[in-house]
Design a protein around this motif. Structure first.
Motif, PDB file in Angstrom:
ATOM      1  N   MET A   1       2.883   1.652  -3.168  1.00 14.89           N
ATOM      2  CA  MET A   1       2.024   2.075  -4.272  1.00 14.89           C
ATOM      3  C   MET A   1       1.759   3.578  -4.184  1.00 14.89           C
ATOM      4  SD  MET A   1      -1.522   0.247  -5.180  1.00 14.89           S
ATOM      5  CE  MET A   1      -2.615   0.769  -6.474  1.00 14.89           C
ATOM      6  N   GLU A   2       1.480   4.046  -2.984  1.00 13.10           N
ATOM      7  CA  GLU A   2       1.237   5.479  -2.796  1.00 13.10           C
ATOM      8  C   GLU A   2       2.467   6.291  -3.170  1.00 13.10           C
ATOM      9  OE1 GLU A   2      -0.041   6.053   1.231  1.00 13.10           O
ATOM     10  OE2 GLU A   2      -1.794   4.787   0.945  1.00 13.10           O
ATOM     11  N   LEU A   3       3.619   5.726  -2.853  1.00 11.65           N
ATOM     12  CA  LEU A   3       4.874   6.425  -3.139  1.00 11.65           C
ATOM     13  C   LEU A   3       5.033   6.671  -4.637  1.00 11.65           C
ATOM     14  CD1 LEU A   3       7.386   7.256  -1.443  1.00 11.65           C
ATOM     15  CD2 LEU A   3       8.405   5.091  -2.097  1.00 11.65           C
ATOM     16  N   MET A   4       4.453   5.798  -5.428  1.00  7.86           N
ATOM     17  CA  MET A   4       4.603   5.913  -6.876  1.00  7.86           C
ATOM     18  C   MET A   4       3.486   6.746  -7.514  1.00  7.86           C
ATOM     19  SD  MET A   4       6.038   2.077  -7.617  1.00  7.86           S
ATOM     20  CE  MET A   4       5.985   2.181  -9.390  1.00  7.86           C
ATOM     21  N   GLY A   5       2.611   7.274  -6.673  1.00 12.82           N
ATOM     22  CA  GLY A   5       1.588   8.190  -7.167  1.00 12.82           C
ATOM     23  C   GLY A   5       0.796   7.609  -8.326  1.00 12.82           C
TER      24      GLY A   5
ATOM     25  N   ASN B   1       0.827  -1.214   0.000  1.00 10.61           N
ATOM     26  CA  ASN B   1       0.000   0.000   0.000  1.00 10.61           C
ATOM     27  C   ASN B   1       0.860   1.262   0.000  1.00 10.61           C
ATOM     28  OD1 ASN B   1      -2.613   0.785  -0.054  1.00 10.61           O
ATOM     29  ND2 ASN B   1      -2.994   0.572   2.112  1.00 10.61           N
ATOM     30  N   ARG B   2       1.815   1.299   0.896  1.00  9.19           N
ATOM     31  CA  ARG B   2       2.655   2.495   1.013  1.00  9.19           C
ATOM     32  C   ARG B   2       3.547   2.652  -0.212  1.00  9.19           C
ATOM     33  NH1 ARG B   2       3.240   5.096   5.675  1.00  9.19           N
ATOM     34  NH2 ARG B   2       3.504   6.816   4.225  1.00  9.19           N
TER      35      ARG B   2
END
Lengths: 410, 429
Positions: B367-371, B364-365
């Motif tokens: 994935m978020e990091l990759m916007g 999850n994190r």
């Protein structure tokens, strides 16, 4: 009890006309999407386009904020945020992607429609929004992080398109540009562009059929099947001088505030849908051995209670944001840094809560939670995609630290 | 950036826990994953949408790795891998490439385990040739049934939840019922099916039966359309008057219940390790993305906030690896000492709970990091994210894992008598 009674509209804020619109949209989406999901499971996307047309064109959402002299409904901007919240919540309840498309269209309407009579850009654009045959899908080309090159930055992120002034207007270039929410079907693009030789970016409106714009193949994505992704190449694409909708950050911030209101409403809609799914589950499943209804098991009741709590709170957050935006529009402060910070805060909070609840309900439904037939996993994928499109949570926190503490951040 | 240390089960497990031959197998699997699976992971899943057979081809190419039948005793021509830790480490390696491929390949070993532990000669003799052959041949556990109550009904109380019945008929067993969420539902060469065999015997009346298709009355009832793990072919099977030799029952009354818990423990352990592998796969993706991509003037991962996210993911995944390794060691000791099966199931359930949470959070994190690059399938991270969540939900899900895990602490009984409730129910009637 139905969820309208369990999660009532904040009636002090929402007008009767909004309630009526929400009710119509709810019925329309039940009929057009929910009732057909199973029969259309092999072609779910095929289900969405007619639903989108009906939701945007037939209800008037697509032209709602345009002034009457341009063929719109002339809905006042200080009242429209509640309408957006109420309408997009119902669209999001059916399919998150429908709400996202509507959010983009209504955000651009909100920022453009206050322009003076005789404005060339609005007169050119208004007929597109009035089209009752086909929904006008709008995507934004916004600065991204993670892109190299020498192009200009905006708040630490790379502007994807460069614009050069010409005698006739603007010449645009950009490679592998990624519009949000999707580049494959959009009929109109709003792009924040770097302007050659100038520091301040320009927000330009680019028709989807402009010469020099080439769409790449479809990119498969985790969620938002209504919003088909594709990269664009802009190769010497030319648009007229009045395609520049605005310069400066205030209107860009205003656009973001409206867009984030749509995202918060979409999150609320997804949670209302999840509530319906788990409520049906809890009412009809019997735990073998115990002989008790699922909802009567204390462990599961605890999670269902938590889901209801978060759903109610997200709904309140969405309407809080609508209220803040409505007041700001009335005072002409909708492009303020304060409102932008709060819109970011509230939209991320709503999406994070939606994501958390969907995770918990999926766990509660165990193997049925991941089966497509139960629909829940689709909302889970959609909400995560919206969250990613809204921007990295960490970047949002930096923006908040900048506003609340004066931090320099990145 | 070298990410060698992230792959280092060698550095994670105490020396001597893995035999030299197991280490060789692990290295071969890692090489295979890097050479064959990682470059094709997108196409593998995409092929399931177009009716392609890429997963079948990949499973066929995996046969020389020796995973198939690796837990079959050496005297029967198998690999003789008896260590749950080795199997879990193999699962982690495969999960880093494609969790559904790993689950499809290893689920058969969990299904074979009751026969191996019971020393069921008839079953092993029948299954050994195809398991040791050159063609792909795998199996499946068929334990769960349509109930959809988070596995709550199954925690320590399998018998009341079983609608599938087995009854003696002409010197054989006849089975009737339906199983859902069966891995490899369309490709399995054998099923290990749980059924209520002895009426009125409670938990001790559970029977485990080996069904080797084609069998009259045994049919696939459709693959489930799922958000992830699409190569694992989770689906339903129907049993209508299926007859099997009496010797194809794993062991017998009471013993089969313990074997079921033991097999379920191994399945949950493998899911835990696959999740760690998926989490590591996502972390690698995020590491590479953030090394290549700039933000505000320097590579993304050179920003402290990004480094902290990556460190969080690494720490939780390393802790998760330690967690599954500890549970695997317990399962191995349990096998040796013949301790109560539910203790091993409890430990494996807790490991699955922890590892899957860690993997879901890490993916999850990352994935978020990759916007906006995180959710499109031209990067692989979104698949790891979907697979991690599905691993968390399968094999009983988190609620069954929590309740089974509680049984490590005390004899938790979901049917513990409640006079107050019974009184209220009586009044209601």
């Amino acid at each position: 009890m139905k969820d309208q009674e369990l999660f009532p509209f904040p009636r002090g804020r929402v007008q009767e006309a909004d309630l009526s619109l929400a009710s119509s949209l709810r019925e329309m989406m039940e009929r057009e999407v929910a009732a057909k999901r199973l029969e259309m499971k092999e072609d779910y996307e095929g289900l969405l386009r007619p639903a989108l047309r009906r939701a945007l064109c037939e209800t008037g959402l697509q032209r709602m904020m345009w002034p009457q002299h341009l063929g719109g409904e002339g809905h006042e901007l200080h009242l429209a945020p509640y309408t957006v919240a109420a309408a997009l919540e119902q669209l999001g309840r059916a399919d998150t992607g429908l709400a996202v498309w509507a959010a983009c269209g209504m955000s651009l309407q909100a920022v453009l429609c206050g322009r003076a009579e005789g404005d060339g850009l609005c007169e050119r654009l208004a007929p597109l929004f009035r089209d009752e045959g086909d929904p006008l899908l709008i995507s934004f080309i916004l600065p991204v992080y993670g892109e190299g090159g020498d192009g200009a930055l905006w708040q630490g992120r790379r502007l994807q398109v460069t614009a050069e002034r010409t005698d006739k207007g603007w010449r645009l270039n950009g490679k592998a540009v990624r519009p949000l929410p999707g580049g494959l079907d959009a009929g109109l693009f709003g792009a924040l562009c770097a302007v050659e030789g100038e520091k301040e970016p320009a927000f330009l409106i680019i028709p989807g059929d402009v010469q020099g714009l080439k769409r790449g193949p479809r990119l498969r994505a985790t969620g938002l099947s209504a919003c088909r992704q594709a990269e664009l190449d802009l190769d010497e694409a030319e648009v007229p001088a009045d395609a520049c909708a605005w310069r400066g950050d205030a209107e860009t911030r205003r656009l973001f505030c409206w867009y984030r209101l749509g995202m918060a409403a979409a999150a609320s809609g997804a949670l209302l849908a999840a509530h319906g799914i788990i409520a049906e589950w809890g009412d009809n499943r019997v735990i073998k051995g115990q002989g008790r209804l699922f909802k009567n098991n204390p462990l599961t009741a605890s999670v269902m209670g938590e889901a209801a709590q978060e759903t109610a709170v997200v709904r309140l957050l969405a309407y809080d944001l609508a209220e803040m935006l409505a007041e700001a529009e009335m005072r002409g402060e909708a492009g303020s840094e304060r409102l932008e910070a709060y819109s970011l805060l509230l939209a991320h909070q709503a999406l994070a809560a939606a994501e958390r609840v969907l995770h918990r309900i999926m766990e509660l439904m165990a193997s049925a939670g991941y089966a497509k037939e139960w629909q829940l996993e689709r909302y889970w994928r959609d909400v995560k995609t919206v969250q990613c499109q809204l921007g990295c949570v960490e970047l949002a926190r930096h923006a908040l630290a900048r506003w609340f503490f004066g931090s320099e951040g990145l | 950036m070298s990410a060698v240390e992230l792959k280092g089960w060698e550095g994670s497990f105490p020396a001597g826990l893995l035999s030299p031959s197991d280490i060789m197998m692990l290295r071969n699997v890692r090489s295979f994953v890097e050479a064959e699976v990682l470059p094709r992971r997108r196409d593998l899943e995409a092929s399931t949408r177009s009716g392609g057979r890429d997963y079948e081809d990949m499973l066929a190419r995996m046969v020389p790795l020796g995973l198939q039948g690796c837990t079959l005793p050496e005297e029967r021509g198998g690999g003789g891998v008896s260590s749950a830790l080795t199997l879990a480490a193999l699962a982690e390696e495969l999960g880093r490439g494609d969790a559904s491929l790993g689950w499809a390949a290893l689920c058969g070993e969990a299904a074979l385990r009751p026969a191996v532990r019971a020393g069921n000669v008839e079953v092993l003799e029948r299954l050994a040739p195809p398991l040791c052959g050159d063609a792909p041949f795998t199996g499946a556990l068929a334990l769960f049934e349509e109930s959809g109550c988070s596995g709550l009904e199954e925690s320590g109380q399998w018998y009341p939840a079983l609608g599938t019945r087995a009854a003696p008929a002409d010197g054989r067993w006849e089975l009737n019922g339906r199983k859902d969420r069966v891995t490899n539902s369309m490709r399995a060469g054998f099923f290990c099916v749980a059924a209520a065999a002895e009426e009125g015997e409670g938990e001790g009346g559970i029977g485990l039966f080996y069904l080797i298709p084609p069998l009259e009355g045994l049919a696939g009832a459709g693959e489930r359309d799922m958000g992830g793990l699409r190569g694992a072919q989770l689906g339903d099977i129907e049993l209508k008057g299926v007859r099997v030799p009496s010797a194809f029952r794993a062991a017998g009354p009471e013993e089969d219940t313990a074997l079921l818990e033991d097999a379920q423990a191994l399945a949950r352990l493998l899911a835990a390790a696959l999740a760690v592998g998926a989490g590591l796969g996502a972390l690698h993706e995020a590491l590479e993305f953030s090394a290549e991509r700039p933000a505000a003037g320097k590579p993304i991962r050179q920003h402290s906030v990004c480094a902290a996210i990556l460190a969080d993911a690494a720490s939780s995944l390393q802790a998760a690896r330690d967690c599954y390794a500890s549970a695997a060691a317990f399962l191995d000791r349990n096998t040796a000492e013949d301790a109560p099966g539910h203790q091993a199931l409890a430990r494996a359930s807790l490991a699955k709970l922890f590892c899957c949470r860690a993997a879901v959070e890490a993916t999850n994190r990352c994935m978020e990091l990759m916007g906006s690059y995180g959710y499109v399938s031209d990067y692989h991270i979104e698949k790891y994210w979907r697979d991690a969540k599905l691993l968390q939900l399968m094999e009983g899900g988190t609620y069954a894992a929590r309740l089974d895990g509680a049984r490590w602490l005390y004899p938790f009984d979901p049917l513990f008598p409640n006079p107050l409730y019974e009184e209220m129910a009586g009044e209601g009637a």
